[in-house]
Design a protein around this motif. Structure first.
Motif, PDB file in Angstrom:
ATOM      1  N   MET A   1       1.011  -1.102   0.055  1.00 55.82           N
ATOM      2  CA  MET A   1      -0.057  -0.108  -0.037  1.00 55.82           C
ATOM      3  C   MET A   1       0.670   1.219   0.073  1.00 55.82           C
ATOM      4  SD  MET A   1      -3.151   0.840   2.437  1.00 55.82           S
ATOM      5  CE  MET A   1      -4.100  -0.460   2.041  1.00 55.82           C
ATOM      6  N   ASP A   2       0.506   2.118  -0.832  1.00 53.68           N
ATOM      7  CA  ASP A   2       1.296   3.561  -0.890  1.00 53.68           C
ATOM      8  C   ASP A   2       0.832   4.165   0.071  1.00 53.68           C
ATOM      9  OD1 ASP A   2       2.636   5.663  -1.679  1.00 53.68           O
ATOM     10  OD2 ASP A   2       1.665   5.872  -3.654  1.00 53.68           O
ATOM     11  N   PHE A   3       1.558   4.516   1.217  1.00 49.69           N
ATOM     12  CA  PHE A   3       1.199   5.393   2.458  1.00 49.69           C
ATOM     13  C   PHE A   3       1.581   6.805   2.006  1.00 49.69           C
ATOM     14  CE2 PHE A   3       1.218   1.625   4.344  1.00 49.69           C
ATOM     15  CZ  PHE A   3      -0.144   1.383   4.665  1.00 49.69           C
ATOM     16  N   GLU A   4       2.114   7.331   0.819  1.00 49.68           N
ATOM     17  CA  GLU A   4       1.975   8.678   0.375  1.00 49.68           C
ATOM     18  C   GLU A   4       0.862   9.228  -0.306  1.00 49.68           C
ATOM     19  OE1 GLU A   4       5.692   9.174  -1.829  1.00 49.68           O
ATOM     20  OE2 GLU A   4       7.011   8.172  -0.496  1.00 49.68           O
ATOM     21  N   SER A   5      -0.272   8.352  -0.408  1.00 50.41           N
ATOM     22  CA  SER A   5      -1.421   8.758  -0.831  1.00 50.41           C
ATOM     23  C   SER A   5      -2.124   9.663   0.076  1.00 50.41           C
ATOM     24  CB  SER A   5      -2.140   7.614  -1.336  1.00 50.41           C
ATOM     25  OG  SER A   5      -1.570   6.599  -2.066  1.00 50.41           O
ATOM     26  N   ASP A   6      -3.303  10.315  -0.473  1.00 55.30           N
ATOM     27  CA  ASP A   6      -4.027  11.080   0.380  1.00 55.30           C
ATOM     28  C   ASP A   6      -4.605  10.170   1.493  1.00 55.30           C
ATOM     29  OD1 ASP A   6      -5.671  12.808   1.351  1.00 55.30           O
ATOM     30  OD2 ASP A   6      -7.306  12.663  -0.338  1.00 55.30           O
ATOM     31  N   PRO A   7      -4.641  10.556   2.604  1.00 52.29           N
ATOM     32  CA  PRO A   7      -5.117   9.847   3.926  1.00 52.29           C
ATOM     33  C   PRO A   7      -6.398   9.377   3.625  1.00 52.29           C
ATOM     34  CG  PRO A   7      -3.930  11.879   4.939  1.00 52.29           C
ATOM     35  CD  PRO A   7      -3.846  11.876   3.000  1.00 52.29           C
ATOM     36  N   VAL A   8      -7.238  10.081   3.191  1.00 52.91           N
ATOM     37  CA  VAL A   8      -8.736   9.711   2.751  1.00 52.91           C
ATOM     38  C   VAL A   8      -8.544   8.527   2.154  1.00 52.91           C
ATOM     39  CG1 VAL A   8     -10.710  10.441   2.037  1.00 52.91           C
ATOM     40  CG2 VAL A   8      -9.537  11.986   3.416  1.00 52.91           C
ATOM     41  N   ASP A   9      -7.618   8.423   0.999  1.00 46.54           N
ATOM     42  CA  ASP A   9      -7.764   7.394   0.067  1.00 46.54           C
ATOM     43  C   ASP A   9      -7.351   6.131   0.712  1.00 46.54           C
ATOM     44  OD1 ASP A   9      -8.702   9.024  -2.155  1.00 46.54           O
ATOM     45  OD2 ASP A   9      -6.783   8.842  -3.329  1.00 46.54           O
ATOM     46  N   VAL A  10      -6.286   6.220   1.404  1.00 49.17           N
ATOM     47  CA  VAL A  10      -5.733   5.137   2.283  1.00 49.17           C
ATOM     48  C   VAL A  10      -6.976   4.632   3.383  1.00 49.17           C
ATOM     49  CG1 VAL A  10      -4.126   4.290   4.196  1.00 49.17           C
ATOM     50  CG2 VAL A  10      -3.295   5.906   2.333  1.00 49.17           C
TER      51      VAL A  10
ATOM     52  N   LEU B   1      -7.354   2.487  -4.987  1.00 58.96           N
ATOM     53  CA  LEU B   1      -6.994   3.449  -4.133  1.00 58.96           C
ATOM     54  C   LEU B   1      -5.764   3.439  -3.215  1.00 58.96           C
ATOM     55  CD1 LEU B   1     -10.731   4.067  -2.424  1.00 58.96           C
ATOM     56  CD2 LEU B   1      -9.267   5.663  -3.897  1.00 58.96           C
ATOM     57  N   SER B   2      -5.414   2.028  -2.858  1.00 62.21           N
ATOM     58  CA  SER B   2      -4.066   1.896  -2.110  1.00 62.21           C
ATOM     59  C   SER B   2      -2.898   2.057  -2.898  1.00 62.21           C
ATOM     60  CB  SER B   2      -4.421   0.401  -1.625  1.00 62.21           C
ATOM     61  OG  SER B   2      -4.065  -0.476  -2.954  1.00 62.21           O
ATOM     62  N   CYS B   3      -2.864   2.230  -4.305  1.00 68.74           N
ATOM     63  CA  CYS B   3      -1.863   2.397  -5.187  1.00 68.74           C
ATOM     64  C   CYS B   3      -1.975   3.722  -5.866  1.00 68.74           C
ATOM     65  CB  CYS B   3      -1.967   1.402  -6.414  1.00 68.74           C
ATOM     66  SG  CYS B   3      -1.606  -0.192  -5.698  1.00 68.74           S
ATOM     67  N   SER B   4      -2.387   4.596  -5.005  1.00 65.78           N
ATOM     68  CA  SER B   4      -2.328   6.170  -5.484  1.00 65.78           C
ATOM     69  C   SER B   4      -3.298   6.399  -6.513  1.00 65.78           C
ATOM     70  CB  SER B   4      -0.905   6.879  -5.745  1.00 65.78           C
ATOM     71  OG  SER B   4      -0.003   6.697  -4.717  1.00 65.78           O
ATOM     72  N   ARG B   5      -4.483   5.988  -6.631  1.00 66.22           N
ATOM     73  CA  ARG B   5      -5.423   5.846  -7.683  1.00 66.22           C
ATOM     74  C   ARG B   5      -4.868   5.524  -9.196  1.00 66.22           C
ATOM     75  NH1 ARG B   5     -10.235   9.295  -6.503  1.00 66.22           N
ATOM     76  NH2 ARG B   5     -10.260   9.424  -4.359  1.00 66.22           N
ATOM     77  N   GLN B   6      -3.928   4.709  -9.107  1.00 69.13           N
ATOM     78  CA  GLN B   6      -3.394   4.082 -10.461  1.00 69.13           C
ATOM     79  C   GLN B   6      -4.513   3.144 -10.941  1.00 69.13           C
ATOM     80  OE1 GLN B   6       0.393   2.123  -9.799  1.00 69.13           O
ATOM     81  NE2 GLN B   6       1.330   3.931  -9.293  1.00 69.13           N
ATOM     82  N   GLY B   7      -4.640   3.347 -12.283  1.00 67.39           N
ATOM     83  CA  GLY B   7      -5.983   2.425 -12.997  1.00 67.39           C
ATOM     84  C   GLY B   7      -5.834   1.167 -12.556  1.00 67.39           C
TER      85      GLY B   7
END
Length: 147
Positions: free
Chosen positions: A1-10, A67-73
């Protein structure tokens, strides 16, 4: 899981993945349970509800992954997957509500007219449920869906 994402996405990713990973086996178990019960009308409706709930739990898994991958498709970059997922995603809530209406109607009828409940044909109710599912699917597939 990419934790540099938006906290809401995480947060949404964790919720989606948890619901999918817990809900899918739980609803499969519920479906199996109801399939092994006496086959009255309510039991058939519960089987359908459990099956649709399995589907809804499976549908949120790709959303959680995305969502866990910074919204990558991920899977959504595939146009066939995206189209099929969209059709089913639109279909599930309408069918779920319809099944709850069916169950509520049968329960209410059973309370008001308990002796006449046996006169309702199981095949007719199952036929209506399958028919409505097909109607919704055709409606979605041919672009007549809710906008």
């Amino acid at each position: 899981m990419d934790f540099e994402s938006d906290p809401v996405d995480v947060l949404f990713a964790v919720v989606c993945l948890t619901c999918s990973l817990v809900g899918t086996p739980a609803n499969v178990a519920a479906c199996y349970h109801f399939l092994n019960k006496k086959k009255d009308i309510s039991t058939w409706i519960y089987v359908f509800i459990s099956a649709v709930d399995v589907l809804s739990c499976v549908l949120v898994f790709p959303v959680g992954l995305c969502l866990s991958c910074s919204r990558q498709g991920l899977l959504f970059t595939n146009p066939v997957f995206c189209s099929l997922w969209g059709v089913v995603w639109e279909w599930v809530p309408f069918y779920t509500v319809f099944l709850v209406v069916c169950l509520s109607t049968i329960r209410t009828f059973g309370l008001l007219r308990p002796l006449q409940l046996a006169a309702i044909r199981k095949k007719a109710v199952v036929g209506v449920m399958v028919g409505y599912a097909l109607f919704l699917a055709v409606r979605q597939l041919f672009g007549c869906g809710i906008q």
